[in-house]
Motif scaffolding. Structure first.
Motif, PDB file in Angstrom:
ATOM      1  N   PHE A   1      43.617  58.670 -14.692  1.00  0.00           N
ATOM      2  CA  PHE A   1      43.737  59.221 -16.039  1.00  0.00           C
ATOM      3  C   PHE A   1      44.240  60.664 -15.996  1.00  0.00           C
ATOM      4  N   VAL A   2      43.745  61.432 -15.022  1.00  0.00           N
ATOM      5  CA  VAL A   2      44.093  62.858 -14.922  1.00  0.00           C
ATOM      6  C   VAL A   2      45.483  63.050 -14.330  1.00  0.00           C
TER       7      VAL A   2
ATOM      8  N   VAL B   1      45.901  68.193  -5.380  1.00  0.00           N
ATOM      9  CA  VAL B   1      44.495  67.865  -5.635  1.00  0.00           C
ATOM     10  C   VAL B   1      44.355  66.401  -6.033  1.00  0.00           C
ATOM     11  N   VAL B   2      45.232  65.944  -6.908  1.00  0.00           N
ATOM     12  CA  VAL B   2      45.213  64.536  -7.323  1.00  0.00           C
ATOM     13  C   VAL B   2      45.414  63.626  -6.115  1.00  0.00           C
ATOM     14  N   SER B   3      46.357  63.984  -5.253  1.00  0.00           N
ATOM     15  CA  SER B   3      46.641  63.163  -4.073  1.00  0.00           C
ATOM     16  C   SER B   3      45.435  63.081  -3.148  1.00  0.00           C
ATOM     17  N   VAL B   4      44.768  64.219  -2.940  1.00  0.00           N
ATOM     18  CA  VAL B   4      43.606  64.250  -2.036  1.00  0.00           C
ATOM     19  C   VAL B   4      42.455  63.435  -2.607  1.00  0.00           C
ATOM     20  N   VAL B   5      42.131  63.669  -3.875  1.00  0.00           N
ATOM     21  CA  VAL B   5      40.989  62.983  -4.489  1.00  0.00           C
ATOM     22  C   VAL B   5      41.263  61.487  -4.607  1.00  0.00           C
TER      23      VAL B   5
ATOM     24  N   VAL C   1      50.995  55.206 -18.354  1.00  0.00           N
ATOM     25  CA  VAL C   1      50.837  54.516 -17.066  1.00  0.00           C
ATOM     26  C   VAL C   1      49.482  54.850 -16.462  1.00  0.00           C
ATOM     27  N   GLY C   2      49.096  56.123 -16.535  1.00  0.00           N
ATOM     28  CA  GLY C   2      47.800  56.536 -16.026  1.00  0.00           C
ATOM     29  C   GLY C   2      46.654  55.891 -16.788  1.00  0.00           C
TER      30      GLY C   2
END
Length: 423
Positions: free
Chosen positions: A329-330, A342-346, A406-407
């Protein structure tokens, strides 16, 4: 001679005598050996961990390689296949993902019957052939047939049994063994992504893919030597697709949950580079986001594997899939390079935690003599989500021109998984 049956573990039956569903009787001495060793795996030792090495290398060259599809998706869109839309190109990746699971219905059954090494070797040769042929493709239909169908099928023949055979060697430490096995996917996604990003501008597409082929050749050479089954072949009743397994409501619900989760789980990994390009991140760095996600997933896989042995796999997967859904979603709201990192890591961490142990509940829903078929049926049913999920995301992106919806779509699918599990 009358038919006699021996009950094993949680209700599966092994047949002795003149008749069996596959007209292939299981000799009493084999049954005796099976019953003696089935419930007492070594849970460690040189041989057991060498099997984990072989299985991990299998995941490295199958799911790990396919997890770099985001790199191919972006390159095909902008360079090789600019006249094909994102959704059309995404079908190549979706076919690969789906065929990772679909052949498990057959290969899982073959694993139980003792046919493991030969199909594995043949699939290894097929995968290598398809990778080297991908370098020569120039048209969409060629990529679809060679990379999508051929590469996906070869990967699928190896993938399911490589997971199922872990149960032959591990019981109490199966979560740790599965976590260690699944790190091959993270390593593969990281290695192939970084290698591709650096090789493409230096040697071009053809030689980049050929280098991938040589890496796969070395990995599969080691895997073919080390991976093996432990138990003697056993002909469990029920045939290729054992509908009786679905009389267990827990198994049925878990299969349905697999479809729901996989509808959205691969969306972020597929479209992460494209979304980064859309907000102005350089094309060179956008490729690294996939590598970052895969590297982060390695930590998630090992952590989830250790935790699963302590608190149970479902208690591990539920919170991490929730994190993956929220991150989906984020994700479209991330508009800077650092926010995308950050999105990729989490997301990579949460994704890895789920994938590392998602077959562990299936291991516990029956006995080890039927583990190949039971795992294969679960993976085959789950294929539907992996097959149509990324193309649906591509259609949504094509209609809206952005990744916000899409998210939302990916988040809804992943969180629906938790709703199924709580039924």
């Amino acid at each position: 001679m009358s038919m006699k049956t021996t009950r094993v573990a949680q209700g599966a039956f092994l047949t002795e005598g003149k008749h069996s569903d596959d007209h292939n009787e299981t000799p009493p001495e084999v049954l005796d050996k099976y019953l003696k060793y089935a419930g007492d795996p070594p849970d460690g030792g040189v041989k057991a961990w060498s099997v984990v090495l072989g299985a991990s290398l299998t995941i490295f060259v199958t799911l790990g390689y396919i997890n770099t599809w985001g790199l191919y998706q972006d390159y095909y869109e902008h360079v090789l296949l600019p006249d094909s839309g994102p959704s059309t190109i995404a079908w190549i990746g979706s076919i690969q993902y789906a065929l990772m699971f679909f052949p498990s219905l057959v290969t899982g059954r073959l694993l139980d019957l003792g046919y493991f090494k030969l199909p594995y070797f043949i699939a290894s040769c097929l995968l290598l052939t398809c990778i080297f042929l991908t370098a020569e493709c120039t048209k969409y239909w060629q990529f679809f047939l060679v990379q999508g169908l051929g590469g996906g099928l070869a990967s699928g023949i190896m993938f399911g049994p490589a997971l199922g055979v872990i149960r032959h060697w591990f019981l109490k430490r199966s979560g740790l063994a599965l976590g260690a096995t699944s790190t091959g996917s993270s390593l593969g996604g990281t290695v192939f992504s970084i290698a591709g990003q650096n090789l493409l501008p230096l040697v071009g597409f053809k030689w980049t893919v050929r280098v991938f082929g040589f890496i796969v050749l070395i990995a599969l050479g080691i895997a073919n030597i080390t991976i093996d089954r432990r138990l003697p072949p056993v002909n469990a009743n029920g045939g290729l697709f054992n509908l009786a397994a679905f009389r267990n409501p827990a198994y049925t619900v878990y299969c349905m949950s697999g479809i729901s989760c996989l509808l959205g789980l691969y969306t972020v990994l597929t479209y992460l580079p494209a979304s980064a390009n859309l907000v102005g991140v350089s094309n060179r760095f956008a490729f690294y986001l996939v590598a970052i996600a895969n590297a982060s997933s390695a930590v998630g896989r090992l952590s989830a594997g250790c935790l699963a042995d302590l608190v149970g796999p479902l208690n591990v997967m539920i919170p991490f899939t929730t994190i993956a859904g929220i991150t989906s979603f984020v994700w479209p709201l991330a508009t800077t390079q650092w926010s995308l990192i950050v999105v990729s890591v989490v997301y990579g961490f949460a994704f890895g935690a789920y994938i590392s142990v998602f077959v562990a509940p299936v291991f516990a829903m029956g006995e080890v003599g039927d583990v190949g078929r039971r795992t294969g049926m679960f993976l085959t049913v789950s294929t539907l989500g992996m097959l149509i999920g990324p193309p649906i995301s591509g259609i949504i992106n094509g209609k809206t021109g952005h990744f916000k919806d899409v998210g939302y779509y990916a988040e809804l699918d992943i969180l629906c998984y938790n709703a199924w599990i709580h039924r």
